[in-house]
Design a protein around this motif. Structure first.
Motif, PDB file in Angstrom:
ATOM      1  N   PHE A  13       0.841  -1.186   0.000  1.00 15.21           N
ATOM      2  CA  PHE A  13       0.000   0.000   0.000  1.00 15.21           C
ATOM      3  C   PHE A  13       0.881   1.242   0.000  1.00 15.21           C
ATOM      4  N   ALA A  14       0.287   2.365  -0.308  1.00 13.98           N
ATOM      5  CA  ALA A  14       0.985   3.649  -0.264  1.00 13.98           C
ATOM      6  C   ALA A  14      -0.004   4.718   0.184  1.00 13.98           C
ATOM      7  N   LEU A  15       0.466   5.609   1.049  1.00 13.53           N
ATOM      8  CA  LEU A  15      -0.340   6.714   1.544  1.00 13.53           C
ATOM      9  C   LEU A  15       0.447   8.005   1.388  1.00 13.53           C
ATOM     10  N   GLY A  16      -0.245   9.098   1.133  1.00 15.47           N
ATOM     11  CA  GLY A  16       0.474  10.342   0.971  1.00 15.47           C
ATOM     12  C   GLY A  16      -0.385  11.565   1.248  1.00 15.47           C
ATOM     13  N   LEU A  17       0.279  12.679   1.459  1.00 13.38           N
ATOM     14  CA  LEU A  17      -0.384  13.959   1.671  1.00 13.38           C
ATOM     15  C   LEU A  17       0.426  15.037   0.978  1.00 13.38           C
ATOM     16  N   GLY A  18      -0.256  15.887   0.222  1.00 17.21           N
ATOM     17  CA  GLY A  18       0.439  16.959  -0.477  1.00 17.21           C
ATOM     18  C   GLY A  18      -0.272  18.286  -0.295  1.00 17.21           C
ATOM     19  N   VAL A  19       0.482  19.366  -0.287  1.00 22.00           N
ATOM     20  CA  VAL A  19      -0.098  20.711  -0.208  1.00 22.00           C
ATOM     21  C   VAL A  19       0.496  21.565  -1.322  1.00 22.00           C
ATOM     22  N   SER A  20      -0.306  22.514  -1.797  1.00 26.98           N
ATOM     23  CA  SER A  20       0.126  23.413  -2.861  1.00 26.98           C
ATOM     24  C   SER A  20      -0.348  24.819  -2.519  1.00 26.98           C
ATOM     25  N   VAL A  21       0.541  25.793  -2.652  1.00 27.78           N
ATOM     26  CA  VAL A  21       0.204  27.190  -2.346  1.00 27.78           C
ATOM     27  C   VAL A  21       0.475  28.039  -3.586  1.00 27.78           C
ATOM     28  N   ASP A  22      -0.580  28.645  -4.125  1.00 24.87           N
ATOM     29  CA  ASP A  22      -0.424  29.519  -5.294  1.00 24.87           C
ATOM     30  C   ASP A  22       0.249  30.824  -4.892  1.00 24.87           C
ATOM     31  N   VAL A  23       1.308  31.191  -5.619  1.00 24.98           N
ATOM     32  CA  VAL A  23       1.976  32.473  -5.357  1.00 24.98           C
ATOM     33  C   VAL A  23       1.677  33.482  -6.471  1.00 24.98           C
ATOM     34  N   THR A  24       1.323  32.987  -7.649  1.00 25.86           N
ATOM     35  CA  THR A  24       0.822  33.839  -8.727  1.00 25.86           C
ATOM     36  C   THR A  24      -0.291  33.060  -9.427  1.00 25.86           C
ATOM     37  N   ASP A  25      -0.818  33.604 -10.498  1.00 29.16           N
ATOM     38  CA  ASP A  25      -1.877  32.933 -11.245  1.00 29.16           C
ATOM     39  C   ASP A  25      -1.380  31.660 -11.930  1.00 29.16           C
ATOM     40  N   HIS A  26      -0.064  31.560 -12.115  1.00 24.05           N
ATOM     41  CA  HIS A  26       0.487  30.424 -12.850  1.00 24.05           C
ATOM     42  C   HIS A  26       1.546  29.625 -12.075  1.00 24.05           C
ATOM     43  N   ILE A  27       1.969  30.100 -10.927  1.00 19.80           N
ATOM     44  CA  ILE A  27       3.050  29.438 -10.185  1.00 19.80           C
ATOM     45  C   ILE A  27       2.564  29.036  -8.797  1.00 19.80           C
ATOM     46  N   ALA A  28       2.954  27.835  -8.364  1.00 29.51           N
ATOM     47  CA  ALA A  28       2.608  27.355  -7.027  1.00 29.51           C
ATOM     48  C   ALA A  28       3.811  26.631  -6.421  1.00 29.51           C
ATOM     49  N   PHE A  29       3.960  26.756  -5.115  1.00 28.33           N
ATOM     50  CA  PHE A  29       4.935  25.968  -4.369  1.00 28.33           C
ATOM     51  C   PHE A  29       4.237  24.728  -3.832  1.00 28.33           C
ATOM     52  N   THR A  30       4.940  23.609  -3.839  1.00 30.39           N
ATOM     53  CA  THR A  30       4.339  22.344  -3.399  1.00 30.39           C
ATOM     54  C   THR A  30       5.220  21.664  -2.359  1.00 30.39           C
ATOM     55  N   ALA A  31       4.591  20.841  -1.532  1.00 28.85           N
ATOM     56  CA  ALA A  31       5.309  20.008  -0.568  1.00 28.85           C
ATOM     57  C   ALA A  31       4.488  18.745  -0.351  1.00 28.85           C
ATOM     58  N   GLY A  32       5.154  17.652  -0.094  1.00 28.15           N
ATOM     59  CA  GLY A  32       4.428  16.403   0.076  1.00 28.15           C
ATOM     60  C   GLY A  32       5.176  15.381   0.900  1.00 28.15           C
ATOM     61  N   TYR A  33       4.433  14.423   1.402  1.00 21.41           N
ATOM     62  CA  TYR A  33       4.996  13.285   2.143  1.00 21.41           C
ATOM     63  C   TYR A  33       4.262  12.033   1.689  1.00 21.41           C
ATOM     64  N   SER A  34       4.997  10.955   1.499  1.00 24.87           N
ATOM     65  CA  SER A  34       4.370   9.686   1.150  1.00 24.87           C
ATOM     66  C   SER A  34       5.068   8.539   1.860  1.00 24.87           C
ATOM     67  N   TYR A  35       4.281   7.511   2.165  1.00 27.30           N
ATOM     68  CA  TYR A  35       4.800   6.289   2.784  1.00 27.30           C
ATOM     69  C   TYR A  35       4.325   5.114   1.946  1.00 27.30           C
ATOM     70  N   ALA A  36       5.236   4.204   1.651  1.00 31.29           N
ATOM     71  CA  ALA A  36       4.890   3.005   0.880  1.00 31.29           C
ATOM     72  C   ALA A  36       5.489   1.773   1.546  1.00 31.29           C
ATOM     73  N   ASN A  37       4.787   0.660   1.418  1.00 34.07           N
ATOM     74  CA  ASN A  37       5.214  -0.596   2.021  1.00 34.07           C
ATOM     75  C   ASN A  37       5.244  -1.668   0.943  1.00 34.07           C
ATOM     76  N   TYR A  38       6.355  -2.408   0.883  1.00 33.20           N
ATOM     77  CA  TYR A  38       6.534  -3.443  -0.136  1.00 33.20           C
ATOM     78  C   TYR A  38       7.031  -4.736   0.499  1.00 33.20           C
ATOM     79  N   LEU A  39       6.810  -5.848  -0.179  1.00 34.55           N
ATOM     80  CA  LEU A  39       7.444  -7.119   0.139  1.00 34.55           C
ATOM     81  C   LEU A  39       8.405  -7.445  -0.990  1.00 34.55           C
TER      82      LEU A  39
END
Length: 199
Positions: A13-39
């Motif tokens: 499985f994989a879980l994640g959370l992301g945020v995006s903040v618009d600084v202009t009409d065309h540009i945004a800053f982003t940040a995210g975290y994700s966790y994944a589990n594998y065998l």
């Protein structure tokens, strides 16, 4: 890259959370975290000793944490219903590769019976990656949108911790003279970590 290695990788499985903040009409800053589990299994390309099969090997666990920051450029403005975008950024990855709990218990008992002190702890992997992305944002309402994207991570630098003593996949040590069962010549965690840390 992982699926093209000699290992069988089974995603749990994989879980994640992301945020995006618009600084202009065309540009945004982003940040995210994700966790994944594998065998992780040895795969059919690994030769099994006489009397063993690849299905009898224990599987390693890969836990993966990724934090990323970046910038996204939207081709159309905020009033558009459909907004294509491209983006780039940096990511930090930290994970661990280790045996399942049953295998750890077996190894501790094995080494305890023979006076050994081998570590069966997880091997940690970490590294920095470059990230590029592209996708589409579909506005449903003024406040809700559905987004589809493709993201590609490329490892820029990586490292892994070293094990104390080698233990291979169960039975994965060739024929006579190189060990059966719990092996001495190859460490499955080290080999797998070395492949995964770079991918």
């Amino acid at each position: 890259s992982i699926t093209n290695s000699l290992y069988d990788v089974e995603s749990k499985f994989a879980l994640g959370l992301g945020v995006s903040v618009d600084v202009t009409d065309h540009i945004a800053f982003t940040a995210g975290y994700s966790y994944a589990n594998y065998l992780l299994g040895p795969g059919t390309s690994v030769q099994a000793p006489y009397g063993y099969s690849t299905s009898s090997y224990q599987k390693l666990r890969l836990n993966d944490h990724i934090v990323d920051i970046g910038m996204r450029a939207y081709i159309l403005g905020q009033t558009s219903k459909v907004r294509p975008f491209v983006g780039a950024g940096l990511g930090y990855r930290r994970g661990s590769v280790g045996y399942d709990d049953n295998t750890k218990a077996m190894l501790r008992q094995y080494y305890g019976s023979y006076g050994g002190t081998s570590s069966v702890d997880d091997i940690s992997i970490s590294g920095f990656a470059g990230v590029i992305e592209t996708g589409l944002e579909f506005k449903i309402t003024k406040s809700i949108a559905v987004m589809g994207m493709f993201r590609y991570f490329n490892m820029l630098s990586s490292k892994q911790s070293a094990p104390v003593n080698p233990n291979a996949f169960y039975g994965n040590n060739g024929y006579y003279g190189t060990g059966y069962g719990v092996g001495y010549t190859n460490d499955a965690r080290t080999q797998a970590s070395d492949a995964l840390v770079r991918n």
